[in-house]
Design a protein around this motif. Structure first.
Motif, PDB file in Angstrom:
ATOM      1  N   MET A   1      32.890 138.987 -32.910  1.00  0.00           N
ATOM      2  CA  MET A   1      32.810 138.200 -31.702  1.00  0.00           C
ATOM      3  C   MET A   1      33.089 139.129 -30.528  1.00  0.00           C
ATOM      4  O   MET A   1      34.048 139.887 -30.530  1.00  0.00           O
ATOM      5  CB  MET A   1      33.828 137.074 -31.737  1.00  0.00           C
ATOM      6  CG  MET A   1      33.931 136.327 -30.461  1.00  0.00           C
ATOM      7  SD  MET A   1      35.138 134.984 -30.486  1.00  0.00           S
ATOM      8  CE  MET A   1      36.626 135.811 -30.910  1.00  0.00           C
ATOM      9  N   ARG A   2      32.221 139.060 -29.525  1.00  0.00           N
ATOM     10  CA  ARG A   2      32.395 139.867 -28.323  1.00  0.00           C
ATOM     11  C   ARG A   2      32.406 138.952 -27.116  1.00  0.00           C
ATOM     12  O   ARG A   2      31.458 138.213 -26.871  1.00  0.00           O
ATOM     13  CB  ARG A   2      31.246 140.859 -28.218  1.00  0.00           C
ATOM     14  CG  ARG A   2      31.484 141.888 -27.139  1.00  0.00           C
ATOM     15  CD  ARG A   2      30.339 142.835 -27.049  1.00  0.00           C
ATOM     16  NE  ARG A   2      29.430 142.263 -26.058  1.00  0.00           N
ATOM     17  CZ  ARG A   2      28.126 142.419 -26.067  1.00  0.00           C
ATOM     18  NH1 ARG A   2      27.560 143.078 -27.027  1.00  0.00           N
ATOM     19  NH2 ARG A   2      27.380 141.899 -25.130  1.00  0.00           N
ATOM     20  N   LEU A  34      21.855 131.233 -34.877  1.00  0.00           N
ATOM     21  CA  LEU A  34      20.987 131.755 -33.818  1.00  0.00           C
ATOM     22  C   LEU A  34      21.354 133.195 -33.473  1.00  0.00           C
ATOM     23  O   LEU A  34      20.470 133.998 -33.154  1.00  0.00           O
ATOM     24  CB  LEU A  34      21.073 130.871 -32.573  1.00  0.00           C
ATOM     25  CG  LEU A  34      20.486 129.479 -32.710  1.00  0.00           C
ATOM     26  CD1 LEU A  34      20.866 128.612 -31.514  1.00  0.00           C
ATOM     27  CD2 LEU A  34      18.966 129.559 -32.860  1.00  0.00           C
ATOM     28  N   GLY A  35      22.627 133.505 -33.484  1.00  0.00           N
ATOM     29  CA  GLY A  35      23.079 134.865 -33.234  1.00  0.00           C
ATOM     30  C   GLY A  35      22.658 135.438 -31.890  1.00  0.00           C
ATOM     31  O   GLY A  35      22.336 136.612 -31.792  1.00  0.00           O
ATOM     32  N   TRP A  36      22.670 134.604 -30.866  1.00  0.00           N
ATOM     33  CA  TRP A  36      22.253 135.064 -29.541  1.00  0.00           C
ATOM     34  C   TRP A  36      23.230 136.083 -28.985  1.00  0.00           C
ATOM     35  O   TRP A  36      24.426 135.812 -28.858  1.00  0.00           O
ATOM     36  CB  TRP A  36      22.176 133.904 -28.557  1.00  0.00           C
ATOM     37  CG  TRP A  36      21.044 132.964 -28.783  1.00  0.00           C
ATOM     38  CD1 TRP A  36      19.871 133.218 -29.421  1.00  0.00           C
ATOM     39  CD2 TRP A  36      20.976 131.604 -28.355  1.00  0.00           C
ATOM     40  NE1 TRP A  36      19.083 132.106 -29.423  1.00  0.00           N
ATOM     41  CE2 TRP A  36      19.735 131.096 -28.772  1.00  0.00           C
ATOM     42  CE3 TRP A  36      21.851 130.778 -27.674  1.00  0.00           C
ATOM     43  CZ2 TRP A  36      19.335 129.801 -28.512  1.00  0.00           C
ATOM     44  CZ3 TRP A  36      21.461 129.477 -27.422  1.00  0.00           C
ATOM     45  CH2 TRP A  36      20.208 128.996 -27.834  1.00  0.00           C
ATOM     46  N   GLU A  55      30.833 130.557 -23.946  1.00  0.00           N
ATOM     47  CA  GLU A  55      30.784 131.572 -22.909  1.00  0.00           C
ATOM     48  C   GLU A  55      29.395 132.201 -22.959  1.00  0.00           C
ATOM     49  O   GLU A  55      28.916 132.566 -24.030  1.00  0.00           O
ATOM     50  CB  GLU A  55      31.849 132.631 -23.183  1.00  0.00           C
ATOM     51  CG  GLU A  55      31.850 133.717 -22.147  1.00  0.00           C
ATOM     52  CD  GLU A  55      32.528 134.964 -22.633  1.00  0.00           C
ATOM     53  OE1 GLU A  55      33.219 135.575 -21.823  1.00  0.00           O
ATOM     54  OE2 GLU A  55      32.356 135.337 -23.809  1.00  0.00           O
ATOM     55  N   CYS A  56      28.754 132.311 -21.795  1.00  0.00           N
ATOM     56  CA  CYS A  56      27.404 132.868 -21.720  1.00  0.00           C
ATOM     57  C   CYS A  56      27.346 133.976 -20.680  1.00  0.00           C
ATOM     58  O   CYS A  56      27.978 133.882 -19.631  1.00  0.00           O
ATOM     59  CB  CYS A  56      26.389 131.785 -21.354  1.00  0.00           C
ATOM     60  SG  CYS A  56      26.312 130.433 -22.541  1.00  0.00           S
ATOM     61  N   LEU A  61      20.906 131.618 -20.641  1.00  0.00           N
ATOM     62  CA  LEU A  61      21.569 131.371 -21.922  1.00  0.00           C
ATOM     63  C   LEU A  61      22.443 130.129 -21.861  1.00  0.00           C
ATOM     64  O   LEU A  61      22.545 129.386 -22.839  1.00  0.00           O
ATOM     65  CB  LEU A  61      22.404 132.584 -22.329  1.00  0.00           C
ATOM     66  CG  LEU A  61      21.622 133.787 -22.852  1.00  0.00           C
ATOM     67  CD1 LEU A  61      22.535 134.989 -23.015  1.00  0.00           C
ATOM     68  CD2 LEU A  61      20.934 133.450 -24.168  1.00  0.00           C
ATOM     69  N   GLN A  62      23.061 129.885 -20.716  1.00  0.00           N
ATOM     70  CA  GLN A  62      23.897 128.687 -20.556  1.00  0.00           C
ATOM     71  C   GLN A  62      23.055 127.427 -20.719  1.00  0.00           C
ATOM     72  O   GLN A  62      23.469 126.480 -21.382  1.00  0.00           O
ATOM     73  CB  GLN A  62      24.601 128.714 -19.200  1.00  0.00           C
ATOM     74  CG  GLN A  62      25.535 127.544 -18.960  1.00  0.00           C
ATOM     75  CD  GLN A  62      24.869 126.385 -18.241  1.00  0.00           C
ATOM     76  OE1 GLN A  62      24.056 126.601 -17.344  1.00  0.00           O
ATOM     77  NE2 GLN A  62      25.209 125.191 -18.617  1.00  0.00           N
ATOM     78  N   VAL A  63      21.860 127.419 -20.145  1.00  0.00           N
ATOM     79  CA  VAL A  63      20.960 126.268 -20.269  1.00  0.00           C
ATOM     80  C   VAL A  63      20.569 126.068 -21.738  1.00  0.00           C
ATOM     81  O   VAL A  63      20.592 124.948 -22.257  1.00  0.00           O
ATOM     82  CB  VAL A  63      19.716 126.450 -19.373  1.00  0.00           C
ATOM     83  CG1 VAL A  63      18.668 125.385 -19.660  1.00  0.00           C
ATOM     84  CG2 VAL A  63      20.112 126.426 -17.904  1.00  0.00           C
TER      85      VAL A  63
END
Length: 92
Positions: A1-2, A34-36, A55-56, A61-63
């Protein structure tokens, strides 16, 4: 996690209340699958409420992340949101 830097102009953070542990796990599993790059999703619980913290690193990405949460749990409620500009203004 980053985790991502709130210094980025497009950084956002949202907290959603979901219907329960099963919905929380479905949402988190979907984000994992998804691993975005640029999205970090965490789950937590307070009393009898279940939450997803997302967190985006960008608005787009938030949308997309919001669509994931609302698709997996249509009754989820956005309980908190902030972005880099609001965070900087609070820091003075």
């Amino acid at each position: 996690m980053r985790l991502h830097s709130p210094n980025s102009a497009d950084w956002t953070l949202q907290i959603y209340r979901v219907q329960g542990g099963l919905h929380q796990q479905r949402v988190l599993s979907t984000f994992l699958e998804l691993g975005w790059d640029g999205v970090t999703a965490l789950g937590t619980q307070a009393d009898s409420s279940w939450f997803i913290v997302v967190e985006c690193s960008s608005h787009s990405l938030q949308v997309q992340a919001e669509r994931v949460v609302m698709t997996m749990d249509p009754l989820a409620v956005l309980t908190y949101t902030t972005d880099a500009a609001r965070l900087r203004s609070r820091q003075g």
